[in-house]
Structures are given as C-alpha cells and as structure tokens.
Design a protein around this motif. Structure first.
Motif, PDB file in Angstrom:
ATOM      1  N   GLU A   1      48.169  46.649  40.592  1.00 43.67           N
ATOM      2  CA  GLU A   1      47.737  47.968  39.996  1.00 43.67           C
ATOM      3  C   GLU A   1      46.135  48.260  40.230  1.00 43.67           C
ATOM      4  O   GLU A   1      45.677  49.125  40.515  1.00 43.67           O
ATOM      5  N   ARG A   2      45.401  46.804  39.978  1.00 40.33           N
ATOM      6  CA  ARG A   2      43.984  46.779  40.248  1.00 40.33           C
ATOM      7  C   ARG A   2      43.601  47.119  41.752  1.00 40.33           C
ATOM      8  O   ARG A   2      42.840  47.895  41.952  1.00 40.33           O
ATOM      9  N   LEU A   3      44.407  46.530  42.401  1.00 41.34           N
ATOM     10  CA  LEU A   3      44.186  46.734  43.942  1.00 41.34           C
ATOM     11  C   LEU A   3      44.347  48.007  44.360  1.00 41.34           C
ATOM     12  O   LEU A   3      43.505  48.624  44.951  1.00 41.34           O
ATOM     13  N   GLU A   4      45.189  48.608  43.684  1.00 40.25           N
ATOM     14  CA  GLU A   4      45.537  50.173  44.137  1.00 40.25           C
ATOM     15  C   GLU A   4      44.338  51.102  43.584  1.00 40.25           C
ATOM     16  O   GLU A   4      44.028  51.864  44.281  1.00 40.25           O
ATOM     17  N   ALA A   5      44.070  50.800  42.611  1.00 36.59           N
ATOM     18  CA  ALA A   5      42.918  51.708  41.758  1.00 36.59           C
ATOM     19  C   ALA A   5      41.463  51.330  42.530  1.00 36.59           C
ATOM     20  O   ALA A   5      40.817  52.292  42.922  1.00 36.59           O
ATOM     21  N   GLU A   6      41.335  49.962  43.112  1.00 40.27           N
ATOM     22  CA  GLU A   6      40.104  49.715  43.873  1.00 40.27           C
ATOM     23  C   GLU A   6      40.020  50.504  45.255  1.00 40.27           C
ATOM     24  O   GLU A   6      38.954  51.113  45.727  1.00 40.27           O
TER      25      GLU A   6
END
Length: 311
Positions: free
Chosen positions: A123-128
């Motif tokens: 999820e963090r990678l998607e947001a970044e």
C-alpha cells in the motif's frame, strides 16, 4: 503413460476440445490454466467452457474468484498444485490446459510464492507511485535490482512495484529469487503438447469467429451486468481482452463496432505473444493444424505422440 499432460497454445486454437477428448480417453480430469477463467460471472468473454463443452469431464480452477479480486500466479499455484497431486494420487490423468504461460510454467516448476503478511508495504508503494511517478519508482528498483529494472518497461507498474515489494519484505531481489527457484528441480514432469497452425491466417479467422460468437452470446450484456453489480471498471479482471474494450464503448469512448474490431486485433497480438512464450519450451510436442484439418485429426496427432512417448 504420463499421468500429467499439459496442453498449451494460443487463444482460440482448440485447447478445450483437445483437453476434454484426452481426459475422456485416458480417464482424466481437466485443470484449467487460464488467468481469466478463474473469475465467476465472467463466462462469455473468457471463453469459459460450458457444461455442454465439458462433456461430463470434471474441470478444476474455474470460477474460484470474484471479479473484484486481484488473482495472482502465486494464488493459482497454491490452489492448483494440490489438485494436480490429488488427481494423480487417485490414479487418474491430470490434463492441464490453458494459454496463460506464466501460470502453467510456474505450476509445473513449483515456483515458491510465499504470500507476504499485511505489513502495509504494498500500500505504501502504491501511494508513493501515485505521488512521485513510476520513473522515480523504477529508479529505486534500479538501485537495488538493476537486472529487473533493465527488464521492465516504465509502464509496467504492477511488476515494478512487485519487485520493490519483494526486496523490502525479504531483503532478496526478485532476480535472485528467480535464479534460486530455477535451480530447483520441477515439481511436475508432464508430457507437453502444443497447438499451432500451419497457416497463421487460419488461427486469426478462428479468433475473429470467436469474437462474433461472443457478441451473439451476449458479451456486452455480460459486461453491463458486471458493471451494474459494482465491479470497478479498473478491476484487474475487467482489464482482460474482450472486456476493457467494451467497457470503454459503454462509457461512450468508442462505438461497439470499433470495440469489436479492437478485440479482434488485440486477440491476434495476444496469440502471437502466447506462441512466442510457449516456443521457448523445448519439451513441447507441437500439433500443427493444416488447412481444412478438423479436431479429430489433432486428437489423432496427440494420441500418436502419447503412444510414442510411452514406448
């Protein structure tokens, strides 16, 4: 004879008919290897075999996921491998048939795809990625796994983020993981059969005919129903060839005729990619359909190969 038969080939080449015929002849069950036939309520556009086409033969790995789910090769292998083992343990023949090369190869090799816990990394990678763009994310991948970064296109968001996720979760690059798993002996050792055409135009004609048949069977209505039930147009399942083109048409971005033409064109290109993938497999015995040749002649070719391999 070999208790596992793999039938590979491009879309619309006749894999289902051959799989059913061989399963009937050799006392087997069919294991579908199609990344889109796993979805429930997506029958027409995926060319999922009807009950009539299955001819009473047990089929596995159909309708095992909801269209809003993100199905993956790891989930496929985790579900399909025990099924193949069970079929063989019961003294029957497992006929694995489909055109999704990555799924089929991964199932046979027994590649390890341990699911990651819900740590929030993905999820963090998607947001970044949404914030900084894929060029920056690809640069990050290049810093830790240059081989993967060089192989992936900037537009391949899913695989770029997956490669970063693997590294952040395990400390091992996906390149190293793949090299390690390639050194492991395959989980299964099947007899491989591949379907191809002497004249490529014959395959393309079959693809065009299939698209016409899908429309007659109510493909557009199937897609309308999926959207009406709340399936997001951007869901992975709805990005399949035969669905995304008509979703755009229903949104007014093109006409239905233009969408149908685009499906035919995309399906032909996909067939070429499938053949390119499978031709790398030197274990495949190719069954070539010549002009005017019917299904029975292909089945006879398959019988002969199976007989020869048993000697």
């Amino acid at each position: 004879m070999n208790p596992i038969i793999c039938i590979a080939g491009p879309t619309a080449s006749g894999k289902t008919a051959l799989a059913v015929a061989l399963a009937r002849e050799f006392g087997g069950e069919v294991v579908s290897c199609d990344s889109m036939q796993v979805y429930r309520r997506m029958d027409i556009g995926t060319a999922k075999p009807s009950l009539e086409e299955r001819q009473g033969i047990v089929h596995h790995m159909l309708d095992v996921a909801e269209p809003e789910e993100d199905f993956s090769v790891s989930r496929y292998c985790a579900m399909a491998a025990p099924i193949v083992e069970d079929i063989v343990a019961r003294g029957k023949t497992a006929v694995i048939a489909g055109g999704t090369g990555l799924y089929m190869d991964s199932l046979i090799k027994g590649n390890g795809f341990a699911p990651f816990p819900a740590t929030g990394v993905r999820e963090r990678l998607e947001a970044e990625a949404d914030e900084v763009g894929m060029e920056v994310m690809l640069g990050r991948l290049a810093a830790v796994d240059p081989a993967s970064a060089a192989r992936l296109h900037l537009a391949d968001r899913k695989r770029i983020l997956r490669a970063l996720e693997v590294y952040y979760e395990t400390g091992e690059t996906i390149t190293a993981h793949n090299l390690r798993t390639q050194a492991v002996p395959p989980r299964f050792t099947p007899l491989w059969l591949g379907l191809d055409f002497e004249n490529r135009r014959d395959l393309y004609d079959r693809i065009d005919l299939r698209v016409d048949l899908m429309l007659e069977q109510g493909l557009v209505e199937e897609i309308r129903g999926l959207l009406a039930s709340g399936i997001p147009p951007k869901a992975t399942a709805m990005q399949a060839i035969g669905y995304k083109e008509f979703v755009a048409a229903l949104n007014g971005e093109r006409t239905l005729d233009e969408a149908a033409d685009l499906v035919r064109q995309s399906s032909r290109r996909y067939a070429k990619r499938q053949l390119t993938w499978f031709r790398r497999n030197r274990a495949i015995h190719w069954l070539t359909r010549g002009p005017g040749m019917g299904a029975e002649e292909i089945i006879q070719q398959a019988r002969q190969i199976i007989c020869d391999c048993d000697k």
